[in-house]
Write a protein that holds these residues in place. Structure first.
Motif, PDB file in Angstrom:
ATOM      1  N   MET A   1       0.851  -1.170   0.000  1.00 42.61           N
ATOM      2  CA  MET A   1       0.000   0.000   0.000  1.00 42.61           C
ATOM      3  C   MET A   1       0.897   1.233   0.000  1.00 42.61           C
ATOM      4  O   MET A   1       1.792   1.346   0.815  1.00 42.61           O
ATOM      5  CB  MET A   1      -0.897  -0.020   1.244  1.00 42.61           C
ATOM      6  N   ALA A   2       0.655   2.133  -0.916  1.00 42.17           N
ATOM      7  CA  ALA A   2       1.457   3.349  -1.027  1.00 42.17           C
ATOM      8  C   ALA A   2       1.249   4.255   0.174  1.00 42.17           C
ATOM      9  O   ALA A   2       0.226   4.188   0.853  1.00 42.17           O
ATOM     10  CB  ALA A   2       1.080   4.089  -2.310  1.00 42.17           C
ATOM     11  N   ARG A   3       2.248   5.101   0.407  1.00 44.27           N
ATOM     12  CA  ARG A   3       2.174   6.041   1.534  1.00 44.27           C
ATOM     13  C   ARG A   3       0.911   6.893   1.458  1.00 44.27           C
ATOM     14  O   ARG A   3       0.263   7.150   2.466  1.00 44.27           O
ATOM     15  CB  ARG A   3       3.442   6.919   1.532  1.00 44.27           C
ATOM     16  N   SER A   4       0.537   7.327   0.229  1.00 45.28           N
ATOM     17  CA  SER A   4      -0.648   8.175   0.091  1.00 45.28           C
ATOM     18  C   SER A   4      -1.910   7.419   0.505  1.00 45.28           C
ATOM     19  O   SER A   4      -2.836   8.014   1.054  1.00 45.28           O
ATOM     20  CB  SER A   4      -0.769   8.701  -1.342  1.00 45.28           C
ATOM     21  N   SER A   5      -1.957   6.101   0.253  1.00 37.27           N
ATOM     22  CA  SER A   5      -3.109   5.309   0.686  1.00 37.27           C
ATOM     23  C   SER A   5      -3.165   5.220   2.199  1.00 37.27           C
ATOM     24  O   SER A   5      -4.253   5.197   2.782  1.00 37.27           O
ATOM     25  CB  SER A   5      -3.038   3.904   0.093  1.00 37.27           C
ATOM     26  N   GLN A   6      -1.999   5.160   2.834  1.00 38.04           N
ATOM     27  CA  GLN A   6      -1.951   5.132   4.298  1.00 38.04           C
ATOM     28  C   GLN A   6      -2.483   6.453   4.862  1.00 38.04           C
ATOM     29  O   GLN A   6      -3.232   6.464   5.837  1.00 38.04           O
ATOM     30  CB  GLN A   6      -0.516   4.891   4.780  1.00 38.04           C
ATOM     31  N   THR A   7      -2.092   7.569   4.236  1.00 34.16           N
ATOM     32  CA  THR A   7      -2.582   8.882   4.669  1.00 34.16           C
ATOM     33  C   THR A   7      -4.084   8.959   4.473  1.00 34.16           C
ATOM     34  O   THR A   7      -4.821   9.423   5.351  1.00 34.16           O
ATOM     35  CB  THR A   7      -1.874  10.006   3.893  1.00 34.16           C
ATOM     36  N   GLU A   8      -4.539   8.490   3.333  1.00 30.26           N
ATOM     37  CA  GLU A   8      -5.973   8.464   3.032  1.00 30.26           C
ATOM     38  C   GLU A   8      -6.721   7.656   4.091  1.00 30.26           C
ATOM     39  O   GLU A   8      -7.777   8.081   4.582  1.00 30.26           O
ATOM     40  CB  GLU A   8      -6.153   7.835   1.645  1.00 30.26           C
ATOM     41  N   MET A   9      -6.179   6.508   4.479  1.00 23.99           N
ATOM     42  CA  MET A   9      -6.805   5.669   5.494  1.00 23.99           C
ATOM     43  C   MET A   9      -6.873   6.403   6.833  1.00 23.99           C
ATOM     44  O   MET A   9      -7.901   6.367   7.520  1.00 23.99           O
ATOM     45  CB  MET A   9      -6.038   4.355   5.649  1.00 23.99           C
ATOM     46  N   ALA A  10      -5.787   7.063   7.232  1.00 24.29           N
ATOM     47  CA  ALA A  10      -5.772   7.787   8.504  1.00 24.29           C
ATOM     48  C   ALA A  10      -6.800   8.917   8.500  1.00 24.29           C
ATOM     49  O   ALA A  10      -7.531   9.108   9.475  1.00 24.29           O
ATOM     50  CB  ALA A  10      -4.375   8.333   8.788  1.00 24.29           C
ATOM     51  N   VAL A  11      -6.879   9.662   7.399  1.00 23.60           N
ATOM     52  CA  VAL A  11      -7.812  10.792   7.308  1.00 23.60           C
ATOM     53  C   VAL A  11      -9.253  10.289   7.298  1.00 23.60           C
ATOM     54  O   VAL A  11     -10.101  10.775   8.062  1.00 23.60           O
ATOM     55  CB  VAL A  11      -7.490  11.663   6.073  1.00 23.60           C
ATOM     56  N   LEU A  12      -9.552   9.317   6.438  1.00 27.85           N
ATOM     57  CA  LEU A  12     -10.917   8.787   6.396  1.00 27.85           C
ATOM     58  C   LEU A  12     -11.300   8.148   7.729  1.00 27.85           C
ATOM     59  O   LEU A  12     -12.433   8.316   8.201  1.00 27.85           O
ATOM     60  CB  LEU A  12     -11.056   7.769   5.256  1.00 27.85           C
ATOM     61  N   GLY A  13     -10.351   7.420   8.335  1.00 32.26           N
ATOM     62  CA  GLY A  13     -10.640   6.783   9.616  1.00 32.26           C
ATOM     63  C   GLY A  13     -10.955   7.788  10.704  1.00 32.26           C
ATOM     64  O   GLY A  13     -11.933   7.636  11.445  1.00 32.26           O
ATOM     65  N   ALA A  14     -10.160   8.839  10.785  1.00 37.27           N
ATOM     66  CA  ALA A  14     -10.409   9.867  11.809  1.00 37.27           C
ATOM     67  C   ALA A  14     -11.751  10.550  11.563  1.00 37.27           C
ATOM     68  O   ALA A  14     -12.519  10.786  12.506  1.00 37.27           O
ATOM     69  CB  ALA A  14      -9.276  10.885  11.816  1.00 37.27           C
ATOM     70  N   LEU A  15     -12.045  10.844  10.305  1.00 39.78           N
ATOM     71  CA  LEU A  15     -13.324  11.496   9.990  1.00 39.78           C
ATOM     72  C   LEU A  15     -14.512  10.552  10.158  1.00 39.78           C
ATOM     73  O   LEU A  15     -15.646  11.012  10.289  1.00 39.78           O
ATOM     74  CB  LEU A  15     -13.298  12.067   8.572  1.00 39.78           C
ATOM     75  N   SER A  16     -14.263   9.229  10.158  1.00 37.94           N
ATOM     76  CA  SER A  16     -15.367   8.288  10.354  1.00 37.94           C
ATOM     77  C   SER A  16     -15.851   8.305  11.801  1.00 37.94           C
ATOM     78  O   SER A  16     -16.983   7.916  12.081  1.00 37.94           O
ATOM     79  CB  SER A  16     -14.954   6.872   9.954  1.00 37.94           C
ATOM     80  N   VAL A  17     -14.990   8.761  12.708  1.00 38.79           N
ATOM     81  CA  VAL A  17     -15.387   8.857  14.113  1.00 38.79           C
ATOM     82  C   VAL A  17     -16.330  10.034  14.293  1.00 38.79           C
ATOM     83  O   VAL A  17     -17.372   9.919  14.932  1.00 38.79           O
ATOM     84  CB  VAL A  17     -14.142   8.991  15.024  1.00 38.79           C
ATOM     85  N   GLU A  18     -15.952  11.173  13.690  1.00 45.13           N
ATOM     86  CA  GLU A  18     -16.824  12.349  13.729  1.00 45.13           C
ATOM     87  C   GLU A  18     -16.340  13.360  12.703  1.00 45.13           C
ATOM     88  O   GLU A  18     -15.140  13.440  12.426  1.00 45.13           O
ATOM     89  CB  GLU A  18     -16.864  12.984  15.122  1.00 45.13           C
ATOM     90  N   PRO A  19     -17.253  14.131  12.127  1.00 46.30           N
ATOM     91  CA  PRO A  19     -16.837  15.194  11.205  1.00 46.30           C
ATOM     92  C   PRO A  19     -15.991  16.222  11.954  1.00 46.30           C
ATOM     93  O   PRO A  19     -16.198  16.459  13.148  1.00 46.30           O
ATOM     94  CB  PRO A  19     -18.158  15.815  10.748  1.00 46.30           C
ATOM     95  N   MET A  20     -15.033  16.810  11.260  1.00 44.56           N
ATOM     96  CA  MET A  20     -14.195  17.831  11.893  1.00 44.56           C
ATOM     97  C   MET A  20     -13.546  18.716  10.848  1.00 44.56           C
ATOM     98  O   MET A  20     -13.524  18.388   9.667  1.00 44.56           O
ATOM     99  CB  MET A  20     -13.159  17.195  12.827  1.00 44.56           C
TER     100      MET A  20
END
Length: 183
Positions: A1-20
Motif C-alpha cells: 500500500m502506497a504512503r498516500s493510501s496510508q494517509t488516506e486511510m488515517a484521514v478517512l478513519g479519523a473522519l469516520s469517528v466524527e466530522p471535523m
C-alpha cells in the motif's frame, strides 16, 4: 500500500469517528492516533482536497480547509473499508537508538547509559499517557462503539512502554556490569 493510501486511510478513519475541520483533524491525528501513527501535516490538507474531489468526503462551512468541516460520504466509508482490508504495509526499521548502541564501543558506556536512561524516561511518559488515554476513553460514552477497539491500541501502547522500561532496566544493569568487570 502506497504512503498516500496510508494517509488516506488515517484521514478517512479519523473522519469516520466524527466530522471535523482540517485543523481538528490535524490535532486528532497527532493527539489521538499519535501513540501509534504519525502523519505529515503537509499531507493532510492535500489529502482532504483529493478526497473531496473524489467524493469521499463532503465539506460544509467555509471554503478553506481549516474553517470547513469535513465528513465521510458513503463512498468514503466504502473506500475506508477497502483500505482497512488491504495487507499491512511493513516499514523497514530505522531506530537511531539501536544504531548508536550497536556502535556503543565507539560512543562509550557513559553516553550509552545516558541514551538508555532517556529512553526509559520517555517510556515512563508514554505509559502515563496511555493511562490518561484509557481514563479518557472510559469517560466518553458517546464513543462506546469505538471504545473497545481504541482500548486495544491503548493496551498495545502500554505493553510497548512497559517492555521498553524492562529493556532499559536490563540494559542499564548490563552497562553497570561492564563498568565492574576488568577490561
Amino acid at each position: 500500500m502506497a504512503r498516500s493510501s496510508q494517509t488516506e486511510m488515517a484521514v478517512l478513519g479519523a473522519l469516520s469517528v466524527e466530522p471535523m475541520t482540517g485543523y481538528a483533524l490535524r490535532e486528532a491525528i497527532r493527539d489521538v492516533l499519535g501513540h501509534f501513527w504519525s502523519e505529515s501535516f503537509g499531507q493532510i490538507y492535500p489529502t482532504l482536497n483529493d478526497l473531496e474531489a473524489r467524493g469521499l468526503v463532503a465539506r460544509t462551512g467555509g471554503a478553506r480547509a481549516r474553517s470547513s468541516t469535513f465528513a465521510v460520504t458513503p463512498d468514503g466509508a466504502r473506500r475506508l473499508r477497502e483500505l482497512l482490508g488491504q495487507p499491512i504495509q511493513e516499514v523497514p526499521p530505522r531506530n537511531g537508538l539501536m544504531l548508536r548502541l550497536f556502535f556503543g564501543r565507539t560512543l562509550g558506556v557513559d553516553a550509552c547509559r545516558e541514551l538508555i536512561a532517556a529512553t526509559r524516561a520517555d517510556a515512563e511518559r508514554r505509559l502515563r499517557e496511555m493511562d490518561r488515554l484509557a481514563a479518557e476513553v472510559a469517560g466518553e460514552p458517546q464513543y462506546s462503539a469505538d471504545a473497545p477497539f481504541w482500548r486495544l491500541t491503548i493496551a498495545a501502547g502500554r505493553h510497548t512502554a512497559e517492555a521498553a522500561i524492562a529493556w532499559a532496566d536490563e540494559s542499564l544493569a548490563a552497562l553497570d556490569d561492564m563498568d565492574r568487570s576488568p577490561s
